[in-house]
Structures are given as structure tokens and as C-alpha cells.
Design a protein around this motif. Structure first.
Motif, PDB file in Angstrom:
ATOM      1  N   GLY A  48       0.815  -1.206   0.000  1.00 34.81           N
ATOM      2  CA  GLY A  48       0.000   0.000   0.000  1.00 34.81           C
ATOM      3  C   GLY A  48       0.852   1.260   0.000  1.00 34.81           C
ATOM      4  O   GLY A  48       0.345   2.355   0.240  1.00 34.81           O
ATOM      5  N   LEU A  49       2.139   1.123  -0.289  1.00 29.94           N
ATOM      6  CA  LEU A  49       3.018   2.287  -0.329  1.00 29.94           C
ATOM      7  C   LEU A  49       2.644   3.188  -1.502  1.00 29.94           C
ATOM      8  O   LEU A  49       2.134   2.713  -2.521  1.00 29.94           O
ATOM      9  CB  LEU A  49       4.473   1.823  -0.482  1.00 29.94           C
ATOM     10  N   PRO A  50       2.900   4.477  -1.388  1.00 23.67           N
ATOM     11  CA  PRO A  50       2.567   5.372  -2.492  1.00 23.67           C
ATOM     12  C   PRO A  50       3.284   4.933  -3.775  1.00 23.67           C
ATOM     13  O   PRO A  50       4.468   4.617  -3.750  1.00 23.67           O
ATOM     14  CB  PRO A  50       3.113   6.728  -2.019  1.00 23.67           C
ATOM     15  N   GLY A  51       2.541   4.888  -4.861  1.00 23.84           N
ATOM     16  CA  GLY A  51       3.149   4.541  -6.147  1.00 23.84           C
ATOM     17  C   GLY A  51       3.273   3.048  -6.393  1.00 23.84           C
ATOM     18  O   GLY A  51       3.884   2.621  -7.369  1.00 23.84           O
ATOM     19  N   GLU A  52       2.704   2.233  -5.520  1.00 27.35           N
ATOM     20  CA  GLU A  52       2.849   0.786  -5.662  1.00 27.35           C
ATOM     21  C   GLU A  52       1.958   0.237  -6.774  1.00 27.35           C
ATOM     22  O   GLU A  52       0.826   0.686  -6.964  1.00 27.35           O
ATOM     23  CB  GLU A  52       2.461   0.145  -4.333  1.00 27.35           C
ATOM     24  N   VAL A  61       4.153  -9.241   5.935  1.00 26.45           N
ATOM     25  CA  VAL A  61       3.681  -8.048   5.243  1.00 26.45           C
ATOM     26  C   VAL A  61       2.797  -7.220   6.154  1.00 26.45           C
ATOM     27  O   VAL A  61       1.903  -7.729   6.814  1.00 26.45           O
ATOM     28  CB  VAL A  61       2.913  -8.455   3.975  1.00 26.45           C
ATOM     29  N   SER A  62       3.096  -5.938   6.234  1.00 26.85           N
ATOM     30  CA  SER A  62       2.206  -5.063   6.983  1.00 26.85           C
ATOM     31  C   SER A  62       1.652  -3.998   6.050  1.00 26.85           C
ATOM     32  O   SER A  62       2.157  -3.799   4.951  1.00 26.85           O
ATOM     33  CB  SER A  62       2.941  -4.433   8.163  1.00 26.85           C
ATOM     34  N   ASN A  63       0.623  -3.355   6.498  1.00 25.19           N
ATOM     35  CA  ASN A  63      -0.023  -2.342   5.668  1.00 25.19           C
ATOM     36  C   ASN A  63       0.571  -0.979   5.949  1.00 25.19           C
ATOM     37  O   ASN A  63       0.787  -0.624   7.106  1.00 25.19           O
ATOM     38  CB  ASN A  63      -1.514  -2.306   5.978  1.00 25.19           C
ATOM     39  N   PHE A  64       0.809  -0.247   4.902  1.00 24.87           N
ATOM     40  CA  PHE A  64       1.372   1.082   5.056  1.00 24.87           C
ATOM     41  C   PHE A  64       0.369   2.015   5.740  1.00 24.87           C
ATOM     42  O   PHE A  64      -0.797   2.107   5.351  1.00 24.87           O
ATOM     43  CB  PHE A  64       1.754   1.633   3.684  1.00 24.87           C
ATOM     44  N   VAL A  65       0.854   2.671   6.776  1.00 24.60           N
ATOM     45  CA  VAL A  65       0.052   3.669   7.481  1.00 24.60           C
ATOM     46  C   VAL A  65       0.789   5.001   7.366  1.00 24.60           C
ATOM     47  O   VAL A  65       1.875   5.144   7.914  1.00 24.60           O
ATOM     48  CB  VAL A  65      -0.118   3.306   8.974  1.00 24.60           C
ATOM     49  N   PRO A  66       0.231   5.970   6.645  1.00 26.16           N
ATOM     50  CA  PRO A  66       0.920   7.261   6.522  1.00 26.16           C
ATOM     51  C   PRO A  66       0.961   7.951   7.879  1.00 26.16           C
ATOM     52  O   PRO A  66      -0.024   7.953   8.611  1.00 26.16           O
ATOM     53  CB  PRO A  66       0.035   8.050   5.548  1.00 26.16           C
ATOM     54  N   LYS A  67       2.139   8.484   8.228  1.00 25.89           N
ATOM     55  CA  LYS A  67       2.304   9.073   9.554  1.00 25.89           C
ATOM     56  C   LYS A  67       2.615  10.558   9.480  1.00 25.89           C
ATOM     57  O   LYS A  67       3.218  11.031   8.511  1.00 25.89           O
ATOM     58  CB  LYS A  67       3.454   8.356  10.273  1.00 25.89           C
ATOM     59  N   ALA A  68       2.249  11.245  10.542  1.00 28.82           N
ATOM     60  CA  ALA A  68       2.549  12.668  10.664  1.00 28.82           C
ATOM     61  C   ALA A  68       4.061  12.876  10.691  1.00 28.82           C
ATOM     62  O   ALA A  68       4.798  12.010  11.142  1.00 28.82           O
ATOM     63  CB  ALA A  68       1.925  13.197  11.951  1.00 28.82           C
ATOM     64  N   HIS A  69       4.488  14.041  10.228  1.00 33.54           N
ATOM     65  CA  HIS A  69       5.906  14.410  10.219  1.00 33.54           C
ATOM     66  C   HIS A  69       6.760  13.499   9.357  1.00 33.54           C
ATOM     67  O   HIS A  69       7.924  13.267   9.663  1.00 33.54           O
ATOM     68  CB  HIS A  69       6.496  14.443  11.636  1.00 33.54           C
ATOM     69  N   PRO A  82      -9.432  -0.706   2.725  1.00 32.27           N
ATOM     70  CA  PRO A  82      -9.338  -2.089   3.207  1.00 32.27           C
ATOM     71  C   PRO A  82      -9.553  -3.101   2.076  1.00 32.27           C
ATOM     72  O   PRO A  82      -8.899  -4.137   2.035  1.00 32.27           O
ATOM     73  CB  PRO A  82     -10.456  -2.178   4.250  1.00 32.27           C
ATOM     74  N   GLU A  83     -10.438  -2.769   1.141  1.00 35.13           N
ATOM     75  CA  GLU A  83     -10.702  -3.679   0.020  1.00 35.13           C
ATOM     76  C   GLU A  83      -9.439  -3.852  -0.821  1.00 35.13           C
ATOM     77  O   GLU A  83      -9.081  -4.956  -1.222  1.00 35.13           O
ATOM     78  CB  GLU A  83     -11.823  -3.146  -0.880  1.00 35.13           C
ATOM     79  N   GLU A  84      -8.769  -2.739  -1.080  1.00 33.14           N
ATOM     80  CA  GLU A  84      -7.562  -2.797  -1.891  1.00 33.14           C
ATOM     81  C   GLU A  84      -6.466  -3.568  -1.147  1.00 33.14           C
ATOM     82  O   GLU A  84      -5.748  -4.386  -1.734  1.00 33.14           O
ATOM     83  CB  GLU A  84      -7.102  -1.367  -2.239  1.00 33.14           C
ATOM     84  N   PHE A  85      -6.343  -3.337   0.142  1.00 35.45           N
ATOM     85  CA  PHE A  85      -5.370  -4.099   0.929  1.00 35.45           C
ATOM     86  C   PHE A  85      -5.652  -5.589   0.812  1.00 35.45           C
ATOM     87  O   PHE A  85      -4.758  -6.392   0.580  1.00 35.45           O
ATOM     88  CB  PHE A  85      -5.428  -3.693   2.408  1.00 35.45           C
ATOM     89  N   ASN A  86      -6.912  -5.937   0.954  1.00 32.01           N
ATOM     90  CA  ASN A  86      -7.256  -7.355   0.899  1.00 32.01           C
ATOM     91  C   ASN A  86      -6.955  -7.951  -0.464  1.00 32.01           C
ATOM     92  O   ASN A  86      -6.432  -9.052  -0.564  1.00 32.01           O
ATOM     93  CB  ASN A  86      -8.730  -7.561   1.248  1.00 32.01           C
ATOM     94  N   ARG A  87      -7.286  -7.190  -1.505  1.00 32.92           N
ATOM     95  CA  ARG A  87      -6.980  -7.687  -2.848  1.00 32.92           C
ATOM     96  C   ARG A  87      -5.497  -7.960  -2.959  1.00 32.92           C
ATOM     97  O   ARG A  87      -5.047  -9.005  -3.434  1.00 32.92           O
ATOM     98  CB  ARG A  87      -7.400  -6.668  -3.906  1.00 32.92           C
ATOM     99  N   LYS A  88      -4.680  -7.033  -2.488  1.00 30.24           N
ATOM    100  CA  LYS A  88      -3.229  -7.191  -2.588  1.00 30.24           C
ATOM    101  C   LYS A  88      -2.737  -8.387  -1.774  1.00 30.24           C
ATOM    102  O   LYS A  88      -1.842  -9.108  -2.204  1.00 30.24           O
ATOM    103  CB  LYS A  88      -2.528  -5.913  -2.136  1.00 30.24           C
TER     104      LYS A  88
END
Ligand code: SF4
Ligand code: SF4
Lengths: 629, 237
Positions: A401-405, A444-452, A463-469
């Protein structure tokens, strides 16, 4: 037994502290919003315990989230949340300080307050209730807890805690209101009092900024930084639990900060700059801790341990110290190529477990986007060396789920796992003595965008896209023999994302979820997604707005009030470079201008190793994460 | 090299730490006392240290035993002295004796019996009833209990042969106290809680765990060619 593990509430452990009441001028309750076994494995607790109890007039006691069996008993009998040391009710503390290590423990904070009989929201509390404080990494975006917590301490805790307790003691002697105390505390660098700032929302529903309600409060709260690791106090006699906690061993922190600049990594940004403890001190502390605790294992802790400037001589010193004390040294994933065979062999004697790497992404392109400076070649070389050394298990950490994946990046993950298997087979051909089962685990873990972080503007996958992946990847990996696949729940990742970048409004949903019975959200057996969704719905909070919305770069962000040292301009620059898949160098090879130099000098790396090879498969940013289950 | 048998107590809050946790406490305490344990040979070396018989979580004891082997050979008294300051509250060291270095039997294998003193602090009338019923209970030919076997199936078993003695103890008012000696060890073992449950059932009283305080008072072995069991303190083999 009515409670499964009574010993965790018992106290009286070696080096736990019991003070005489007459000398105590301030009662400080340290609250860890998870169980004893997890809290006692957290180095920060031991450090703070040591720092605060070192002050003669402060009595620092521990509070943990009781297990569900204990909680049921406490509620049935009307017992309030009590301290481990003196079994004193939490409501009798002057200050209750929570440590915020991960978002999924937030409901436990509410539960602990509730068990203590303390109203959840600051505005509902009276002068008699303790002042509620918080610190730790999650306080770099304090807003989701802004209605609950009276003041936050941002950054390294050692100095600020001392200043806060001194101020509180003076205030107590002089007499005065809670508001008066908060005003005084807000003058301390690194203290954030949310009640002094009122969020302003635009018509579009976006946060527009904060209105300052107390003129004396700072415009932005700058994080605290401990500058000298050799003079800052370190627990040489840490509490030794009776029960088997998650990490039952001696721990030495080598340094704070990380120079690598992975774009998803919050710790790498907010803990800058690198501050090392000298080798002499590390060895001294290690020996003293082993002598005092009699642990039979020691480990090193830092964000990226193998980046320590003198890692090889240090490890060899520590091996000697440990051997003399019949203790094993357990090392986090190290860059294998930087060690002599001799040392590795030595380490091997103690450490038969598997080897871990965190390539994080499956292709070079995506690794460039996230600025993870590992190449396929590094992975292959390290794997081959590990296999030759006799490791039978290699664990690989990835994020999806990283940006650009794209799906090609997922294919890349499977390819890496497959290649390691081939390497194993070819090593076996050349080393007939190399036998036994061999296993690759892909975690494998799911990307969580973080502050800073440079990805603070990015959208999280649905969640649907994560599951598909996940299914896609699982399918790919099934075709490779000897590979096992682990992944983490997508529903909790959504929740994490909401609170990692939430504003003050999400607090209502959190309180509602708690009322519906949510707690221990990080524990699969307790997590209740349906209740969370109900809470979001009832409070009119859209989780998608916080997790999946791509933020505009000009947007005012809830945590813009907090100055973590790294500038927003720098993060933006990094965000744009990510979009172009351009990497940024490890700043040991030359400053890249993150902005922390405004606050403190960065170490001079010029005399140190600078080889381009240094960017190997090392990473323990993950290790800090993995202790969070 | 030395081999020792240490007798100790486990009283107060420390009763809440488990068997394995207590073993770790001893290992660290021995290390702190500068006593080096011997390790077994082989692929997975482990320290030569072990309890005579595990004590259930929540039980107190004044008759626990630990056997350990060391690399040096100091006198039993000096070992105990070195250890004394290193123990947490609630653990008192009562005695220590040297054992022959080579021996056929470990202490754990030698244990045959344990005695317990168990206090009921529910309401007085119930206590008095149980005191009164206790002779009748123990004079039964067989005492059938239900228990789960290894396959988790419920089976019936006669526990009477595992009870050497069982009686109510006269006290001055502070609840009802029962004293018993039960078979303990690998050749036959009875957990006192099972007996108390069965006794409660016999008396028509509901068993409520927290109304009962369990305390082990001694463990025993049967010396060679002897007919009477002796306290483990005298074990020398
Ligand atoms: S100021 Fe420069 S050297 Fe210091 S942490 Fe930032 S990028 Fe690295
Ligand atoms: S992921 Fe690891 S190496 Fe990368 S910035 Fe974070 S701590 Fe440093």
C-alpha cells in the motif's frame, strides 16, 4: 485463581522503588496503556522510572492496563486502578502520565482513566482530579487525544520530566489552580497544552489553523532533544520482573536518531539527529546492568543499530563482557558484510534464531520511492552469507500500500523470496554439510501514513484494496516451496491511520468506541471492527476522510503546531522526490538540509566510514515496531 | 563440583509467582551470589537446577526444596549464606545440605509425599460442619472423583489410596483448618485442591477457591529399606 497472572499486579520486583511518604512532595503515576508484560519490556519506562525516582521528592509509581480478567474482578469489587508499588489509587496521584507508543492503545487510556474513576475529558475534570499528561512518539500528533490529555511532553523525556515535576512541586507549595499550573508548564520548552489552542475549521471541513487562547503559550511547540547521551541518566539497575515479560533481558540503548531517511518512517524523522553514546559508556553500562540484574541475555536498542559508528569493535567488546558473565548477546539484524567471520561465528554460538531483513518493498523502483537504500544485490549477498553461516530461517519484512505501488511491486516480493530459495539450493550444492530444513517467511504489513513524514500527505489504500493485494501476494507465494506468508489485519491499519493523522474531532469517535466496549485494539482477540464502525457512524466521523484522503500540500495539518525539528519544506521536498522516484542520500554522507540543525548541531560524520556499501540490509526501525505486536 | 539441596519458604505475595518464574528468580539469585551452576552437556545445555515438586500458583509453603549443582565446591553453609541476601521478600532459606555428587536419584524423583495445611475462611457454620464431617469422609473405603484424562475425557478415579492422612485441626477460632499428607511425585500424585473439592461435595458445600488458603508444609521421601517416610530434609542420596 480468579486471575490468570496475579504476579503482574504484585510489585516488589528487584529494584522496584518504595519510597517513604514523608519525603514525597509529588506523586507521579506512570501509566502504560497496555499490560504489564508489554510495558515492562519498554525501555522508556525503565529510563523514566530511574530519572524520576532519582529525584528524592518525587515518588514515581507504575500503572498498567489490567488484563480483562483482572478488570472484571476490579469492576465487580469496585476496586479502582491501583499502582504496582503501593497499591495506591490512580486518583490520588498529582500527575498521571501516559506513554503513547502506538495508536491502537488509545482506548486503553480511556479505560484506565475510567477504572481510576477519573472523567475522560479534561473539561469534565475537577481540581481534585490528577493532571493528565502524555508523552512518547504518538504525541507528535497529539490532536486525537487533545480533549483527554491536559498537557503533552514532546520529544526526549529525561530533561522535560524533571522540569515539569519541579514546576509542579513549586506550584503545589504555592497553591494554585490547575489552569495556573498548565500556564506555567506551557512555558517549558516541549510542553503542549491543547486547551490553549482552539482549532478553526474552514467551510470545506478542513482544519484552517488554531486560535491561541492564552497569549503566553508558544506559537509552535518545539520538541525537546537530549544532546549528550553520555551524561543523560541511564538505568543501571532496571527493575527485574518476576514474570516472564516480552523482553526479559538487559537492554542498552546505543544511540537515538537515524540518518537514513526512509520516507515512511516517523521515528527516522522525529528522533533526529543522531546522538551516540560513547563506546566506553555502552560497555560500562552493559556490564553494570548485567551485574546488577544477573540477566542471561543482553540486547542493543537503537533505530538502526548497525549504523553505530564503531559497531564492530563495540560488539567484540560486548561479547567479552557478556561471556565473562555467562550471558548471551542478542543482536538485531546487522549488516553482515561489516563483520569479520570470527565475530559472526561468535554471535552464532548464542544466537540460533533466524535472520531478519526489511527490504520493505519488492522492486528497486518502489524502494527508491520510499528511499529504502537496499538493492537486490544486497539482499542476495546477505542471504547467501546467512545461509552459509547456518541460518535456517530468513524473515523478510515488507509493506504494502506504499505510495506509487503497482502489482509489479508485489510480484517483486515473490521474486525475492523465490531467489533466496534458489540461493539456498545452490549453497547446498557447494556445501554438502549444509543440511536441514530451510524456511523463508514473508511478513507483510499495511502502510500507514504518519505525521511528520514525507508521506504525511499520502492516501492510505482502502481495506478492500489491501485485501486484494494480500490475496494476490498470497497466491504468488503459494507457488514457491518453503515460503510462509504472514500479514497483519487491514482493519486495524485503517484505525491506526485515522489516529495517526487525526485532528481533534476524531476524539469523539474514540470515546464512543470505548463506551461501546472497545479496548486492547491492538490485540486480535479483543479488536472489534463493527463497534468501531458504529462509533464512527454515531459521531459522524468519516474514517475515510482521515485515512484515504490525499491531502493537498498547502493544507494546514493538525500537527503543524508541533515542530519536530524537520521542516515542512523538507518533508515536501522529499515527498516530491518520492513522486519522481529519486532517492536522497543518507545524511552521514552530507547534510541534506532537514532543518534539525536549527535546534541542535548534528554530529560530524566526516571522520567516519562513508563507503557507499554502507547501505545494507540493516534496519531495526522494524524491531521497535515489532515489539508493538 | 557440588550438589546441594536447599529448603526454603514461599510466603506472602510471592505465592503469586509461578513455578517457572520462581526458578528464574533462583537462577538470578545464584548468579548474584556468585554461585556458578553446572550445565548439562549436549546440544541444548541447560543449568542443573530444579525443584523437588512444583507448587501450584497461589499456594504458600514452608517446605519447598531446590536441588542444584555447581562448578565449585563450597560448603553448604557458605552457599546458603551467600544466597540469603539475594532472595526477594517471602522466600526464606531454611536449610542447605550437600549431596553426593553422583547419585542414582534426583530429589524430584525421590519425593513420595507432601503435607499441607489448608485453611477455610468462609462462614463459621459451614466450617464447623466440615470439621464434623471430616472423619466420616476419610473413613470411606473409596473416594471417587471425576477428572479429565490426557485425552480430555472425564474419567472416574479413586483418590483414597493417595491419601495418607486427612483430619481437621483444632484451632482457636480463626477459621477451620485441615491437615493432610498426600501422595506426591511421579509414582502417584494427588493435588490437594482435588481432595478439597471432593470433600466439599461430600459435605454438600460449594467450593469457592478464594475461601481456601493452601500451604504446603513439608515434602517426604522413603529412604531405602525403610518403611516410614522421612522429611526430604534428610535426603542424602
Ligand atoms: S540537519 Fe542535515 S545532517 Fe542533520 S539530520 Fe538533518 S539532514 Fe542529517
Ligand atoms: S526505517 Fe529504519 S533505517 Fe529507515 S529511517 Fe526508519 S529507522 Fe532509519
Amino acid at each position: 485463581m480468579q486471575v490468570a497472572k496475579p504476579a503482574v499486579y504484585m510489585g516488589g520486583e528487584l529494584y522496584s522503588c518504595e519510597k517513604e511518604e514523608e519525603n514525597t512532595e509529588l506523586n507521579f503515576g506512570f501509566c502504560f496503556p497496555d499490560t504489564y508484560e508489554i510495558g515492562m519490556s519498554y525501555l522508556g519506562l525503565q529510563i523514566i522510572y530511574h530519572v524520576l525516582n532519582g529525584q528524592e521528592n518525587v515518588f514515581f509509581q507504575r500503572f498498567f492496563a489490567p488484563g480483562t480478567d483482572m478488570e472484571a474482578l476490579m469492576r465487580e469489587k469496585g476496586l479502582p486502578l491501583f499502582s504496582i508499588e503501593k497499591k495506591q489509587p490512580a486518583s490520588e496521584m498529582d500527575i498521571l502520565g501516559f506513554t503513547l507508543q502506538y495508536e491502537l492503545s488509545f482506548t486503553n487510556i480511556l479505560n484506565m482513566l475510567d477504572l481510576a474513576g477519573i472523567p475522560l475529558r479534561s473539561r469534565d475534570r475537577s481540581e481534585r482530579d490528577p493532571v493528565i499528561a502524555a508523552g512518547g512518539n504518538c504525541s507528535f500528533n497529539p490532536e486525537p487525544l487533545a480533549d483527554i490529555i491536559d498537557f503533552f511532553m514532546i520529544g526526549d523525556g529525561e530533561d522535560i520530566l524533571r522540569e515539569v515535576t519541579e514546576t509542579a512541586i513549586r506550584h503545589k507549595k504555592e497553591g494554585g489552580t490547575k489552569l495556573g499550573l498548565l500556564k506555567k508548564l506551557s512555558q517549558i520548552e516541549g510542553v503542549y497544552v491543547p486547551a490553549f489552542y482552539r482549532p478553526q475549521y474552514g467551510e470545506d471541513g478542513l482544519l484552517a489553523g488554531y486560535e491561541k487562547l492564552y497569549d503566553g503559550a508558544p506559537d509552535r511547540v518545539v520538541k525537546r532533544i537530549v544532546s549528550d547521551m553520555d551524561t543523560v541518566p541511564y538505568p543501571l539497575k532496571p527493575i527485574v520482573p518476576f514474570v516472564d515479560v516480552v523482553h526479559d533481558r538487559s537492554v542498552i540503548e546505543l544511540f537515538r536518531g537515524c540518518t537514513r531517511g526512509c520516507r515512511f518512517c516517523q521515528a527516522g524523522m522525529i528522533c533526529r539527529p543522531v546522538r551516540e553514546r560513547s563506546r566506553g559508556k555502552v560497555v560500562e553500562y552493559a556490564e553494570k546492568q548485567l551485574d546488577s540484574t544477573c540477566y542471561d541475555e543482553m540486547s542493543l536498542l537503537s533505530l538502526s543499530t548497525s549504523d553505530y559508528s564503531e559497531i564492530e569493535p563495540l560488539v567484540s567488546d560486548l561479547m567479552k563482557s557478556c561471556r565473562a558473565r555467562e550471558a548471551g548477546l542478542s543482536l538485531p539484524s546487522l549488516r553482515l558484510d561489516s563483520f569479520s567471520y570470527e565475530i559472526l561465528d561468535e554471535i552464532q554460538k548464542y544466537r540460533k534464531t533466524g535472520l531478519t531483513f526489511a527490504p520493505e518493498a519488492g522492486t528497486q523502483r518502489l524502494r527508491n520511492i520510499i528511499n529504502k537504500s537496499i538493492t537486490d544485490e544486497h539482499i542476495d549477498n546477505a542471504a547467501e552469507q546467512a545461509i552459509r553461516l547456518g541460518y535456517n530461517h530468513i524473515k523478510l519484512y515488507f509493506m504494502i500500500g506504499l505510495p506509487g505501488e503497482t502489482d509489479e511491486d508485489l510480484d517483486g516480493i515473490a521474486e525475492i523470496a523465490g531467489r533466496i530459495n534458489q540461493i539456498y539450493r545452490s549453497v547446498c550444492r557447494s556445501m554438502p554439510e549444509r543440511k536441514g530444513r530451510f524456511q523463508v517467511t514473508v511478513s507483510v504489513s499495511n502502510f500507514v501514513p504518519k505525521a511528520h513524514t514525507p508521506f504525511q500527505w499520502a492516501a492510505q489504500d482502502t481495506p478492500e484494496e489491501f485485501n486484494r493485494k494480500h490475496y494476490y501476494l498470497k497466491d504468488r507465494l503459494r507457488k514457491i516451496k518453503g515460503v510462509s506468508y504472514q500479514y497483519h489485519g487491514t482493519q486495524t491499519s485503517l484505525l491506526e491511520a485515522v489516529f495517526a493523522r487525526g485532528d481533534r474531532r476524531v476524539c469523539d469517535a474514540m470515546v464512543r468506541a470505548f463506551e461501546l466496549g472497545c479496548k486492547f485494539d491492538g490485540w486480535t482477540e479483543h479488536f472489534d471492527y463493527a463497534k468501531w464502525m458504529q462509533a464512527f457512524e454515531e459521531t459522524g466521523i468519516s474514517p475515510e476522510f482521515y485515512a484515504q484522503r490525499l491531502r493537498g500540500t498547502e493544507e494546514f495539518l493538525p500537527w503543524d503546531l508541533i515542530d519536530c525539528g524537520v521542516t515542512k519544506d523538507y518533508l515536501l521536498k522529499e515527498y516530491r522526490r518520492a513522486a519522481e522516484a529519486v532517492t536522497t542520500r543518507d545524511c552521514r554522507e552530507g547534510c541534506t538540509g532537514c532543518g534539525i540543525r536549527r535546534l541542535i548541531q548534528c554530529p560530524d560524520y566526516s571522520g567516519r566510514r562513508k563507503d557507499p556499501q554502507s547501505e545494507k540490509a540493516a534496519d531495526s526501525g522494524r524491531e521497535t515496531e515489532s515489539t508493538q505486536r | 563440583m557440588g550438589r546441594y539441596l536447599l529448603k526454603f519458604t514461599k510466603e506472602g505475595n510471592i505465592k503469586y509467582i509461578s513455578h517457572l518464574d520462581l526458578l528464574r528468580v533462583f537462577q538470578r539469585a545464584l548468579k548474584r551470589a556468585g554461585i556458578r551452576l553446572r550445565y548439562s552437556q549436549g546440544y541444548n545445555p541447560h543449568a542443573k537446577i530444579g525443584f523437588a515438586h512444583p507448587l501450584s500458583l497461589g499456594y504458600e509453603s514452608t517446605g519447598e526444596y531446590l536441588e542444584f549443582e555447581t562448578t565449585d565446591h563450597a560448603g553448604a553453609d557458605s552457599q546458603m549464606k551467600a544466597l540469603t541476601g539475594c532472595m526477594p521478600g517471602g522466600i526464606r532459606l531454611l536449610a542447605c545440605r550437600s549431596l553426593p555428587e553422583t547419585s542414582k536419584t534426583s530429589v524430584a524423583a525421590a519425593v513420595t509425599h507432601a503435607s499441607y495445611v489448608i485453611r477455610f475462611h468462609g462462614d463459621e457454620k459451614t466450617g464447623a460442619l466440615m470439621e464434623e464431617k471430616s472423619p466420616e469422609y476419610i473413613h470411606k473405603e473409596e473416594i471417587i472423583c471425576r477428572k479429565l484424562n490426557k485425552k480430555k475425557q472425564e474419567v472416574q478415579t479413586d483418590i483414597r489410596p493417595l491419601i495418607l492422612s486427612f483430619s481437621a485441626v483444632k484451632t482457636n477460632g480463626s477459621g477451620s483448618v485441615f491437615s493432610m499428607t498426600l501422595r506426591t511425585g511421579s509414582a502417584g500424585n494427588l493435588n490437594p485442591e482435588m481432595l478439597i473439592r471432593s470433600f466439599c461435595e461430600f459435605c454438600g458445600v460449594e467450593y469457592v477457591r478464594h475461601q481456601w488458603d493452601y500451604r504446603r508444609t513439608e515434602m517426604y521421601f522413603l529412604p531405602e529399606r525403610a518403611r516410614q517416610i522421612r522429611p526430604l530434609e534428610e535426603f542424602s542420596g
